[in-house]
Design a protein around this motif. Structure first.
Motif, PDB file in Angstrom:
ATOM      1  N   HIS A  11       4.770  19.281  -0.879  1.00 24.52           N
ATOM      2  CA  HIS A  11       5.164  18.090  -1.623  1.00 24.52           C
ATOM      3  C   HIS A  11       5.552  16.946  -0.698  1.00 24.52           C
ATOM      4  O   HIS A  11       5.376  15.776  -1.058  1.00 24.52           O
ATOM      5  N   SER A  12       6.058  17.263   0.474  1.00 26.81           N
ATOM      6  CA  SER A  12       6.365  16.186   1.426  1.00 26.81           C
ATOM      7  C   SER A  12       5.078  15.529   1.902  1.00 26.81           C
ATOM      8  O   SER A  12       5.038  14.317   2.146  1.00 26.81           O
ATOM      9  N   VAL A  13       4.000  16.316   2.021  1.00 30.24           N
ATOM     10  CA  VAL A  13       2.688  15.756   2.367  1.00 30.24           C
ATOM     11  C   VAL A  13       2.215  14.836   1.248  1.00 30.24           C
ATOM     12  O   VAL A  13       1.677  13.757   1.490  1.00 30.24           O
ATOM     13  N   HIS A  14       2.440  15.256   0.005  1.00 27.65           N
ATOM     14  CA  HIS A  14       2.053  14.447  -1.158  1.00 27.65           C
ATOM     15  C   HIS A  14       2.752  13.085  -1.154  1.00 27.65           C
ATOM     16  O   HIS A  14       2.200  12.097  -1.642  1.00 27.65           O
ATOM     17  N   HIS A  15       3.947  13.012  -0.598  1.00 27.73           N
ATOM     18  CA  HIS A  15       4.711  11.767  -0.594  1.00 27.73           C
ATOM     19  C   HIS A  15       4.390  10.868   0.604  1.00 27.73           C
ATOM     20  O   HIS A  15       4.962   9.781   0.715  1.00 27.73           O
ATOM     21  N   LEU A  16       3.505  11.302   1.492  1.00 30.56           N
ATOM     22  CA  LEU A  16       3.110  10.432   2.595  1.00 30.56           C
ATOM     23  C   LEU A  16       2.381   9.203   2.056  1.00 30.56           C
ATOM     24  O   LEU A  16       1.744   9.242   0.997  1.00 30.56           O
ATOM     25  N   ALA A  17       2.471   8.101   2.778  1.00 30.50           N
ATOM     26  CA  ALA A  17       1.968   6.815   2.285  1.00 30.50           C
ATOM     27  C   ALA A  17       0.447   6.759   2.152  1.00 30.50           C
ATOM     28  O   ALA A  17      -0.078   6.086   1.269  1.00 30.50           O
ATOM     29  N   ALA A  18      -0.275   7.446   3.041  1.00 28.18           N
ATOM     30  CA  ALA A  18      -1.738   7.381   3.026  1.00 28.18           C
ATOM     31  C   ALA A  18      -2.292   7.916   1.704  1.00 28.18           C
ATOM     32  O   ALA A  18      -1.862   8.959   1.208  1.00 28.18           O
ATOM     33  N   THR A  19      -3.260   7.201   1.132  1.00 29.80           N
ATOM     34  CA  THR A  19      -3.824   7.568  -0.168  1.00 29.80           C
ATOM     35  C   THR A  19      -4.413   8.972  -0.165  1.00 29.80           C
ATOM     36  O   THR A  19      -4.303   9.699  -1.160  1.00 29.80           O
ATOM     37  N   LYS A  20      -5.028   9.380   0.937  1.00 32.52           N
ATOM     38  CA  LYS A  20      -5.661  10.697   0.993  1.00 32.52           C
ATOM     39  C   LYS A  20      -4.648  11.817   0.820  1.00 32.52           C
ATOM     40  O   LYS A  20      -4.986  12.911   0.362  1.00 32.52           O
ATOM     41  N   TYR A  21      -3.392  11.581   1.192  1.00 37.16           N
ATOM     42  CA  TYR A  21      -2.343  12.567   0.999  1.00 37.16           C
ATOM     43  C   TYR A  21      -1.685  12.400  -0.367  1.00 37.16           C
ATOM     44  O   TYR A  21      -1.358  13.376  -1.042  1.00 37.16           O
ATOM     45  N   ARG A  22      -1.492  11.145  -0.765  1.00 34.69           N
ATOM     46  CA  ARG A  22      -0.794  10.853  -2.014  1.00 34.69           C
ATOM     47  C   ARG A  22      -1.582  11.348  -3.223  1.00 34.69           C
ATOM     48  O   ARG A  22      -1.013  11.623  -4.277  1.00 34.69           O
ATOM     49  N   ARG A  23      -2.889  11.470  -3.077  1.00 27.27           N
ATOM     50  CA  ARG A  23      -3.714  11.947  -4.182  1.00 27.27           C
ATOM     51  C   ARG A  23      -4.015  13.441  -4.071  1.00 27.27           C
ATOM     52  O   ARG A  23      -4.963  13.940  -4.687  1.00 27.27           O
ATOM     53  N   GLY A  24      -3.215  14.139  -3.290  1.00 28.27           N
ATOM     54  CA  GLY A  24      -3.369  15.580  -3.159  1.00 28.27           C
ATOM     55  C   GLY A  24      -2.077  16.301  -3.482  1.00 28.27           C
ATOM     56  O   GLY A  24      -1.028  15.689  -3.665  1.00 28.27           O
TER      57      GLY A  24
END
Length: 205
Positions: free
Chosen positions: A165-178
């Motif tokens: 979930h911390s990866v999901h909260h990263l700013a980059a769209t590729k992470y935020r949409r995962g």
């Protein structure tokens, strides 16, 4: 969140965590004021296709389906401009912490009954659905922790972890949409939305 501020995240700005807590208190007030929405849910249950009880099988399947509903709604939130305009409040923190889990848009309390209605129409008791929802959301609060430690156990194939979930909260769209799962990570693995990042990648929320 207060304990985390005092003992773990001392550098986190007091104003930010205070707003998280105030927002949550307002949500409690709204949930009390809008308690009559439960009556709407009960009306839907009168037209249910089946009638499930509170047995073990019903509880287990209700948990799984509730989590799937949350996954799908979360997926749409990140791809619909209208819903993202609401959900981005949750992603607005400068750093992820337990307090971030309290950043829930108020209007979602009015939307929630609509995306759970199909499960109630299917025949699950409204109280069971609400219990599953609250349990899953409580679990989600726990995963809002900043960590770069890789998941090395088999549990990452079943449950959402703080790292995911911390990866999901990263700013980059590729992470935020995962990593859209709420409690179970099986949906991310099944539908191809699981993402991970390198441990040495620069953190930017």
């Amino acid at each position: 969140a207060v304990i985390q501020y005092m003992f773990i995240r001392k550098k986190k700005r007091f104003s930010e965590i205070s707003l998280d807590i105030v927002n949550y208190l307002i949500l409690i007030v709204i949930s009390i004021v809008t308690a009559n929405k439960f009556e709407v849910v009960n009306k839907v249950s009168k037209f249910s296709l089946f009638e499930f009880d509170y047995g073990v099988l019903s509880v287990v399947t209700a948990f799984i389906l509730c989590d799937l509903v949350l996954y799908l709604f979360h997926y749409v939130e990140h791809r619909s401009d209208i819903l993202w305009s609401l959900h981005q409040v949750h992603h607005s923190a400068l750093d992820i912490s337990l307090g971030t889990g309290l950043r829930i848009p108020w209007i979602l309390y009015f939307i929630t009954p609509f995306y759970y209605a199909p499960l109630i129409y299917l025949g699950y008791p409204p109280l069971l659905i609400m219990f599953c929802k609250k349990t899953i959301l409580t679990y989600q609060y726990w995963v809002h922790q900043p960590t770069r430690k890789k998941d090395t156990t088999f549990l990452k194939w079943i449950f959402i972890t703080p790292h995911m979930h911390s990866v999901h909260h990263l700013a980059a769209t590729k992470y935020r949409r995962g990593n859209m799962g709420a409690m179970f990570s099986i949906w991310d693995h099944m539908f191809g939305t699981y993402v991970d990042c390198d441990e040495d990648e620069k953190i930017s929320y």
